[in-house]
Design a protein around this motif. Structure first.
Motif, short mmCIF file in Angstrom:
data_model
loop_
_atom_site.label_atom_id
_atom_site.label_comp_id
_atom_site.label_asym_id
_atom_site.label_seq_id
_atom_site.Cartn_x
_atom_site.Cartn_y
_atom_site.Cartn_z
N UNK A 93 0.84 -1.20 0.00
CA UNK A 93 0.00 0.00 0.00
C UNK A 93 0.87 1.25 0.00
N UNK A 94 1.97 1.22 0.76
CA UNK A 94 2.89 2.35 0.76
C UNK A 94 3.46 2.61 -0.63
N UNK A 95 3.82 1.52 -1.31
CA UNK A 95 4.32 1.65 -2.68
C UNK A 95 3.30 2.37 -3.55
N UNK A 96 2.05 1.95 -3.48
CA UNK A 96 1.00 2.55 -4.30
C UNK A 96 0.83 4.03 -4.00
N UNK A 97 0.95 4.38 -2.72
CA UNK A 97 0.76 5.76 -2.30
C UNK A 97 2.05 6.57 -2.35
N UNK A 98 3.17 5.90 -2.65
CA UNK A 98 4.49 6.53 -2.73
C UNK A 98 4.86 7.24 -1.43
N UNK A 99 4.52 6.59 -0.31
CA UNK A 99 4.85 7.15 1.00
C UNK A 99 6.05 6.47 1.64
N UNK A 100 6.45 5.32 1.13
CA UNK A 100 7.63 4.59 1.60
C UNK A 100 7.85 3.44 0.62
N UNK A 101 9.10 2.94 0.59
CA UNK A 101 9.44 1.91 -0.39
C UNK A 101 10.24 0.80 0.28
N UNK A 102 9.75 -0.42 0.13
CA UNK A 102 10.41 -1.59 0.72
C UNK A 102 10.92 -2.48 -0.41
N UNK A 115 17.22 -10.56 3.12
CA UNK A 115 17.14 -9.29 3.81
C UNK A 115 16.13 -8.35 3.17
N UNK A 116 16.09 -7.13 3.69
CA UNK A 116 15.20 -6.10 3.16
C UNK A 116 15.82 -4.73 3.41
N UNK A 117 15.44 -3.78 2.56
CA UNK A 117 15.89 -2.39 2.68
C UNK A 117 14.65 -1.51 2.67
N UNK A 118 14.63 -0.50 3.55
CA UNK A 118 13.47 0.37 3.71
C UNK A 118 13.85 1.83 3.45
N UNK A 119 13.13 2.48 2.57
CA UNK A 119 13.31 3.90 2.27
C UNK A 119 12.05 4.62 2.75
N UNK A 120 12.18 5.49 3.74
CA UNK A 120 11.01 6.13 4.33
C UNK A 120 11.32 7.60 4.64
N UNK A 121 10.28 8.43 4.80
CA UNK A 121 10.50 9.78 5.29
C UNK A 121 11.05 9.73 6.72
N UNK A 122 11.70 10.78 7.13
CA UNK A 122 12.23 10.84 8.49
C UNK A 122 11.08 11.01 9.48
N UNK A 123 10.91 10.10 10.45
CA UNK A 123 9.81 10.22 11.41
C UNK A 123 9.90 11.51 12.22
N UNK A 124 8.76 12.03 12.58
CA UNK A 124 8.69 13.31 13.29
C UNK A 124 9.47 13.30 14.60
N UNK A 125 9.49 12.14 15.27
CA UNK A 125 10.14 12.10 16.58
C UNK A 125 11.65 12.31 16.49
N UNK A 126 12.24 12.13 15.32
CA UNK A 126 13.67 12.38 15.18
C UNK A 126 13.99 13.83 15.55
#
Length: 216
Positions: A93-102, A115-126
């Motif tokens: 679903x993230x792929x479809x919405x282009x909000x994160x890529x696994x 293994x797996x690699x995750x490309x995501x926006x930086x979470x707000x809590x950072x």
């Protein structure tokens, strides 16, 4: 992959949920998502629905190792195929919405998910933690490899493939690599690369490394 949270009775990746910082541009609708990266030993490609069972057996085969190294409280000994199916659906679903890529990491010699690699926006809590300025980064990138893959030194191949791919095919200028304090394998890779240590969160037991991808 950041922290894993329990929600609605399943374990899911916190990067999958909203509350991302208003960071440097993560994704624009006009950009094209890179489809794969490969070397003589590894293939990195987008996750697919048909991968769910292979993925589950991959990480559960190294459950204790990953749980102790990643600092994500994942994978749990109680992880199930049903939870895994829900997680994969969320990634798709993230792929479809282009909000994160696994992406999955495939050992080409054995045609095995390792293994797996995750490309995501930086979470707000950072940014809220005061440790780093999340708004300076286009994306946050994490990954895992099974224990046999690390023992075969595939982590070296993966990291080199990953940084070359980021420079050649992704649109970003600055990315963040978070890593657990006790993940010595990944810390060693980052320390010996051109990544720059930018902070440490002692509460979450994480280190943060900045990696510049600006092209000349």
């Amino acid at each position: 992959m950041n922290r894993l949270l329990a929600c609605c009775g399943i374990v899911i990746v916190s990067l999958c949920w909203g509350s991302f910082v208003n960071a440097a541009e993560f994704w624009q609708s006009g950009w094209s998502t890179p489809q794969k990266a490969e070397s003589s030993s590894l293939l990195v490609r987008p996750i697919e629905a048909a991968d769910a069972e292979r993925l589950f057996h991959s990480y559960m085969g190294s459950q204790r190792y990953l749980y102790s190294q990643l600092g994500w409280s994942w994978p749990s000994e109680k992880s199930s195929l049903e939870q895994n199916q829900s997680m994969v659906k969320l990634h798709l679903k993230q792929w479809q919405q282009q909000t994160a890529f696994t992406y999955l990491v495939i050992d080409r010699e054995r045609d095995m998910v390792v293994g797996a690699v995750y490309f995501v926006p930086v979470p707000e809590q950072r940014g809220q933690s005061g440790t780093i300025q999340g708004s300076k980064f286009n994306a946050e990138i994490t990954w895992w490899l099974t224990e046999p893959a690390v023992n075969a030194s595939l982590h070296n191949d993966l990291f080199q493939l990953l940084v070359d791919w980021l420079r050649s095919s992704w649109p970003w200028q600055q990315v963040l690599f978070p890593v657990a304090d006790n993940n010595r394998v990944t810390i060693s890779l980052l320390e010996s690369s051109s990544a720059r240590f930018v902070g440490q969160n002692r509460d979450t037991q994480e280190r943060f490394y900045s990696y510049t991808l600006a092209r000349k």
